[in-house]
Design an enzyme around this catalytic site. Structure first.
Site, PDB file in Angstrom:
ATOM      1  N   GLU A 123       0.857  -1.187   0.000  1.00  0.00           N
ATOM      2  CA  GLU A 123       0.000   0.000   0.000  1.00  0.00           C
ATOM      3  C   GLU A 123       0.892   1.237   0.000  1.00  0.00           C
ATOM      4  OE1 GLU A 123      -3.481   1.045   2.515  1.00  0.00           O
ATOM      5  OE2 GLU A 123      -3.405  -1.065   3.064  1.00  0.00           O
ATOM      6  N   ASP A 134      -5.941   8.879   9.488  1.00  0.00           N
ATOM      7  CA  ASP A 134      -4.572   8.611   9.910  1.00  0.00           C
ATOM      8  C   ASP A 134      -4.222   9.230  11.253  1.00  0.00           C
ATOM      9  OD1 ASP A 134      -3.695   7.075   7.673  1.00  0.00           O
ATOM     10  OD2 ASP A 134      -3.758   8.899   6.468  1.00  0.00           O
ATOM     11  N   TYR A 248     -11.120  -4.741   3.839  1.00  0.00           N
ATOM     12  CA  TYR A 248     -10.194  -4.131   4.800  1.00  0.00           C
ATOM     13  C   TYR A 248     -10.908  -4.023   6.142  1.00  0.00           C
ATOM     14  CZ  TYR A 248      -6.411  -0.843   6.144  1.00  0.00           C
ATOM     15  OH  TYR A 248      -5.330  -0.224   6.734  1.00  0.00           O
TER      16      TYR A 248
END
Length: 339
Positions: A123, A134, A248
């Site tokens: 990734e 994040d 995911y």
């Protein structure tokens, strides 16, 4: 600077709530009208973007992300690292790094290092100024890359150069505003031409992915969708049907970042997801040690994603050479933990 474009407040609110409301237009577009909104919705239903025959062909191509998981399953069962009496399929090692930190030349070398260490998928994060998903490590990395002038065009040029030297598929991790800025169709065409195999776009809710998924399919790109510990069961089922490459599974509520432990809830979540899909499921967010990799593998994951730990080694070292050495050491230690 291509990736310093700020996300509008309505975009942030929509993605944070994972609502079905349309995202607000970018500031430049809003200047033309106070009422115009940009919707991601297309005519196709959530689970019918790619025809069955096309999906089967993609999964059977060992050069694709889904094909990589198929190849791992075909390699046969191995003994579980946490339950020796049981066997599990081989699982994918998926490291994540940020493009341009400490610089793009080092990123290119890092991709080759990760590939040589046995990565099954890599990734690559495109640096962005408002990374909603994040944590502090990856945020700081993206900020450093942007301050050095890293642009989308620079990242794509580097990717185009390095992909022929990689043996594993590359997935691009990007937020939506940079895609919107360039136009969805154009963006997909550009990244496909560069050799990218898949995309992760974390700030677009399921209900708004039709156009993204349609344009990705036209370019044989696999759009990976995320499910979390707080995702309702019915919604999780719809996400698994729509996701390509793999599903995911976010291991924790909150943002990315290394954590001391992986929640035991992940095991139950994996079992729940696998009851409704035969697609590969990879676990990310908070994974950083070989012990955590073994634990998640034993719970039945098909892949493990390691991000912040990789980013820290590469971006926070005293020199690019030191960062590459530390990255290689971490990657080898993690890979050794995979069954």
């Amino acid at each position: 600077m291509a990736f310093s474009l700020k996300a509008s407040s309505s975009v942030a609110a929509s993605s944070a709530a994972a609502s079905s409301a349309s995202f607000a237009a970018s500031p430049a577009l809003r200047g033309r009208t106070t009422s115009r909104r940009i919707s991601f919705r297309g005519a196709a239903p959530v689970a019918a973007i790619r025809a069955d025959a096309s999906a089967t062909a993609v999964a059977g191509d060992k050069r694709t992300i889904s094909g990589t998981f198929t190849k791992l399953k075909e390699q046969g069962k191995v003994r579980s690292p946490v339950r020796p009496a049981t066997t599990i399929a081989r699982i994918a090692f998926i490291p994540f790094i940020v493009a341009g930190d400490p610089d793009l030349a080092t990123t290119l070398k890092a991709l080759k290092v990760l590939d040589a260490c046995g990565s099954d998928v890599i990734e690559l994060g495109v640096p962005y100024s408002d990374p909603l998903a994040d944590g502090p490590v990856i945020q700081a990395s993206a900020t450093r890359a942007l301050r050095k002038g890293t642009t989308f065009e620079d990242v794509i040029a580097m990717v185009k150069e390095v992909v022929p030297d990689l043996s594993c598929p590359l997935a691009l991790f990007t937020y939506y505003n940079p895609i919107l800025k360039r136009g969805v169709a154009n963006f997909m065409s550009v990244v496909k031409e560069a050799g990218v195999h898949g995309l992760v776009v974390p700030d677009v809710p399921l209900e708004e992915t039709d156009i993204l998924r349609s344009e990705a399919a036209k370019n044989n790109l696999e759009l990976v969708l995320l499910t979390t510990p707080t995702t309702p069961t019915e919604r999780m089922e719809r996400i698994t049907k729509a996701s390509e490459g793999f599903v995911y599974l976010v291991s924790t509520t909150g943002v990315t970042g290394a954590r001391a432990d992986v929640s035991f809830k992940v095991e139950a979540l994996l079992q729940e997801i696998k009851q409704v899909t035969d697609k590969a499921v990879a676990v990310g967010f908070g994974v950083s040690t070989p012990e955590q990799v073994k634990q998640i593998a034993g719970w039945g994951a098909d892949g493990v994603i390691v991000g912040s730990a990789m980013v820290r080694q590469l971006g926070e070292s005293g020199s690019p050479e030191e960062g590459l050495k530390k990255l290689e050491e971490l990657a080898k230690n993690l890979k050794a933990a995979f069954p």
